[in-house]
Design a protein around this motif. Structure first.
Motif: not given
Length: 425
Positions: A307-312, A377-387
Motif C-alpha cells: 500500500h504505497s506509491c512505489g519508490s517514494f 518493512t521490506l524496502h526503505t524507499l517505499a512509504l506505506t499506509n498500514r491500513g
C-alpha cells in the motif's frame, strides 16, 4: 462518491467532486477541454500508483481514461541487421502490466524488465518509468497527445519527448522547480497522453540488463534469456520487496475493469500463495482460508507493504562536488544533470537507511498507538499506509525522512509521486 483513497495504490486522499471515465478518444479530449474551459482543477489519473493527494475534498475534475485497447498496426518487417521491429499501439488507459504481458505473450522484446510496475501506458511515458536495466523511453516511437494550451492533437516523436531519469517533456510542463508545481499545468501536464506507439523487437528472448536480476536468474549481465523467464523473475523480485500493487484493490468497485481479469486472477493467486507461505490468511467472501487461492474468487489479506506509491523518492543526481561530500561507501553512478552536464547519481534508499531510517521506521504519535504510516518493512524507499493512514500521516513521514537525510548528507530528497495539496519540497 469516489475518493482518491479508492483509486490510488497507497489508499489515501479526499473525495472527488467529479470523476469521469471517458470511453472514447473524443470523450477524453472533451472532458479535459470542459474542465479547462471552466477553470476547474484537473487531474488526469492512470492507475493511481504515483500519486499522493491531500485528505481535503478535490473540488475539480478527475479524468480516468477507460480506453484500454492494444493493436499491432503493421506486420513485423525485417530491417538491415536481421532484427524484426514490431510497432504496437496502446491507448493511454491500458494497464501497464497488461501491456507488458501482451507483448511477452506475442513474443516481443523490449519491456519485459518493466513487468509489475503499477499504472497505465499513458502514465508510463510521463514518468519515463524504469527498472531492472530498462526504461520505457528506449522503446517509445511516438506519443499522441492533446495539447491543452494550443487546443490540438500532436504526435510527438520519442526524440522530442525530453526523456531523462524519471522525466519527460510532459512531466516537465507540470513543475517550475523540483517538487514545485507550475502555475499553469498541475497536477496534470500540458500534454495529455491519448496513445503511445512502441517499437519492439520480435524475439522470444531478451537481454538481462541489471545485476540483481542477472544474479537471481543465475546468468551474467548482458546474457539473453526467454522474455517469459525475465518477466517471471522481475515479478518475483518486486513481490519480495513489496513493490507490487495489492491485487485485492481490484475488488474495489472503483477499480473494477481497469485490469485484465486473467492478470488480476494471476496476481491474486501469487499474492495468496505468498501470504500462505508467510502464515497469513487469505479471505473467501466472509470466511477465511489458507488453502484456496487459485480460482480467482479468493482475495488475499491486505499486504500493507504494497500500500504505497512505489519508490517514494527519486535517486538524487548530484554535481561531482556534492557527490564528493558523501561517505566513501555511498553508491555512485555516472549520470547526467538536468542541464545536460555530467553528474553523479546516488541511491535514495542508501541515504535513507544510513540516515537512520530503517525498514519499518515510523513516526511516533506519542499515544502508543500502532503506526498508521511507516517505511515498508521490506524496502526503505517505499512509504506505506498500514491500513488507516491519512495523506497527512504519509506527508509527515516523508518530511521526517527528507529532513533527516538532508541533516546527515546535505541532500534534499525529491518525491517521485505527483503530490497534490501537500508541500513536500
Amino acid at each position: 462518491m469516489t475518493s482518491f483513497a479508492d483509486i490510488t495504490t497507497i489508499g489515501v486522499g479526499g473525495e472527488i467532486a467529479r470523476f469521469i471515465e471517458p470511453t472514447s478518444r473524443v470523450g477524453v479530449i472533451e472532458a479535459v477541454e470542459d474542465a479547462d474551459s471552466r477553470g476547474l482543477p484537473l487531474c488526469v489519473i492512470g492507475g493511481g500508483s504515483n500519486m499522493l493527494v491531500a485528505d481535503a475534498p478535490f473540488n475539480g475534475v478527475v479524468v480516468r481514461d477507460a480506453r484500454r485497447r492494444i493493436t499491432v498496426p503493421d506486420e513485423a518487417a525485417p530491417v538491415e541487421n536481421g532484427e524484426r521491429i514490431v510497432h504496437v499501439n496502446a491507448e493511454a488507459g491500458c494497464n501497464w502490466d497488461d501491456f507488458v504481458a501482451f507483448t511477452v505473450e506475442l513474443g516481443l522484446e523490449g519491456v519485459e524488465g518493466l513487468s509489475g510496475i503499477p499504472g497505465t501506458v499513458g502514465a508510463s511515458v510521463v514518468q519515463n518509468i524504469g527498472a531492472y536495466g530498462q526504461e520505457v523511453a528506449t522503446t517509445v516511437e511516438s506519443v499522441e497527445v492533446w495539447d491543452r494550451r494550443d487546443k490540438k492533437t500532436l504526435d510527438i516523436p520519442a526524440a522530442d519527448m525530453g526523456f531523462g531519469y524519471r522525466m519527460s517533456r510532459l512531466k516537465a510542463s507540470m513543475y517550475a522547480a523540483p517538487a514545485t508545481p507550475a502555475a499553469e499545468f498541475f497536477p496534470s501536464p500540458r500534454y495529455i497522453v491519448l496513445s503511445v506507439t512502441f517499437a519492439l523487437r520480435h524475439s522470444p528472448t531478451g537481454t538481462v540488463g541489471y545485476g540483481q536480476l542477472a544474479k537471481a536468474l543465475g546468468v551474467e549481465v548482458g546474457d539473453r534469456m526467454e522474455t517469459k523467464s525475465i518477466r517471471g523473475e522481475v515479478l518475483r523480485i518486486r513481490a519480495a520487496k513489496g513493490m507490487l500493487e495489492d491485487a485485492g484493490r481490484y475488488a474495489n468497485p472503483a477499480m473494477a475493469g481497469t485490469k485484465r481479469e486473467d492478470q488480476v486472477a494471476i496476481a491474486i493467486a501469487a499474492q495468496c500463495k505468498a501470504a500462505r507461505s508467510a502464515g497469513d490468511a487469505v479471505t473467501t467472501g466472509s470466511s477465511t482460508s489458507n488453502d484456496r487461492a487459485d480460482d480467482g474468487t479468493v482475495s488475499p489479506a491486505p499486504d500493507y507493504d504494497r500500500h504505497s506509491c512505489g519508490s517514494f523518492f527519486m535517486n538524487p543526481i548530484l554535481t561531482a562536488e556534492a557527490a564528493a561530500r558523501l561517505p566513501e561507501d555511498a553508491p555512485r553512478f555516472a549520470a547526467t544533470l538536468p542541464d545536460g552536464t555530467p553528474g553523479v547519481k546516488t541511491s535514495a534508499a542508501w541515504l535513507i537507511d544510513h540516515a537512520g531510517f530503517h525498514k519499518g521506521y515510523a513516526v511516533e504519535d506519542g499515544a502508543g498507538e500502532p503506526a498508521r504510516a511507516s517505511l515498508s518493512t521490506l524496502h526503505t524507499l517505499a512509504l506505506t499506509n498500514r491500513g488507516n493512514a491519512t495523506a497527512a500521516d504519509i506527508a509527515a513521514l516523508a518530511k521526517t525522512v527528507q529532513d533527516g537525510v538532508e541533516a546527515a548528507f546535505g541532500v534534499r530528497l525529491v518525491p517521485e509521486p505527483v503530490v497534490v495539496g501537500l508541500d513536500l519540497r
